[in-house]
Motif scaffolding. Sequence first.
Motif, PDB file in Angstrom:
ATOM      1  N   SER A  58       0.822  -1.214   0.000  1.00  0.00           N
ATOM      2  CA  SER A  58       0.000   0.000   0.000  1.00  0.00           C
ATOM      3  C   SER A  58       0.854   1.262   0.000  1.00  0.00           C
ATOM      4  O   SER A  58       0.530   2.232  -0.694  1.00  0.00           O
ATOM      5  N   SER A  59       1.951   1.276   0.725  1.00  0.00           N
ATOM      6  CA  SER A  59       2.786   2.479   0.743  1.00  0.00           C
ATOM      7  C   SER A  59       3.480   2.705  -0.597  1.00  0.00           C
ATOM      8  O   SER A  59       3.677   3.845  -1.010  1.00  0.00           O
ATOM      9  N   LEU A  62       0.680   4.120  -2.789  1.00  0.00           N
ATOM     10  CA  LEU A  62       0.339   5.475  -2.365  1.00  0.00           C
ATOM     11  C   LEU A  62       1.465   6.481  -2.641  1.00  0.00           C
ATOM     12  O   LEU A  62       1.198   7.636  -2.948  1.00  0.00           O
ATOM     13  N   SER A  63       2.710   6.028  -2.536  1.00  0.00           N
ATOM     14  CA  SER A  63       3.807   6.956  -2.809  1.00  0.00           C
ATOM     15  C   SER A  63       3.821   7.373  -4.266  1.00  0.00           C
ATOM     16  O   SER A  63       4.266   8.479  -4.593  1.00  0.00           O
ATOM     17  N   ILE A  65       1.079   7.786  -6.014  1.00  0.00           N
ATOM     18  CA  ILE A  65      -0.109   8.600  -6.266  1.00  0.00           C
ATOM     19  C   ILE A  65      -0.155   9.832  -5.365  1.00  0.00           C
ATOM     20  O   ILE A  65      -0.308  10.956  -5.840  1.00  0.00           O
ATOM     21  N   VAL A  66      -0.029   9.624  -4.056  1.00  0.00           N
ATOM     22  CA  VAL A  66      -0.256  10.705  -3.092  1.00  0.00           C
ATOM     23  C   VAL A  66       0.853  11.761  -3.130  1.00  0.00           C
ATOM     24  O   VAL A  66       0.576  12.955  -3.081  1.00  0.00           O
ATOM     25  N   THR A  67       2.106  11.333  -3.219  1.00  0.00           N
ATOM     26  CA  THR A  67       3.214  12.291  -3.180  1.00  0.00           C
ATOM     27  C   THR A  67       3.145  13.304  -4.319  1.00  0.00           C
ATOM     28  O   THR A  67       3.241  14.511  -4.072  1.00  0.00           O
ATOM     29  N   VAL A  69       0.523  14.230  -6.046  1.00  0.00           N
ATOM     30  CA  VAL A  69      -0.686  15.042  -5.888  1.00  0.00           C
ATOM     31  C   VAL A  69      -0.474  16.100  -4.808  1.00  0.00           C
ATOM     32  O   VAL A  69      -0.817  17.279  -4.991  1.00  0.00           O
ATOM     33  N   MET A  70       0.103  15.697  -3.670  1.00  0.00           N
ATOM     34  CA  MET A  70       0.353  16.664  -2.597  1.00  0.00           C
ATOM     35  C   MET A  70       1.372  17.711  -3.019  1.00  0.00           C
ATOM     36  O   MET A  70       1.252  18.884  -2.659  1.00  0.00           O
TER      37      MET A  70
END
Length: 82
Positions: A58-59, A62-63, A65-67, A69-70
């Motif tokens: 999951s990390s 998420l890394s 996608i989320v990084t 985007v943020m």
Amino acid sequence: MREEGKSIDEAINIAGETRFLPVVLTSITAICGLIPIAMNPNPQIAPLAIVLIGGLISSTILSRIVTPVMYKLIPPQMDEKI
């Protein structure tokens, strides 16, 4: 890359391509090392390895996608050089 004058989108794309392989290879290595522990019949050790494998998967996702985007939503402030 932002200091070199690249746009935020271009910097995100280049950084994502550059850092993707090392992150994935590191996660795969750790997951492969945890698989024998996860298959262990010991009820105290196997669940921990399974949770660690899930967290690594999951990390990693998420890394990717989320990084970016943020970073795009909250870009760092560029210091002006005098």
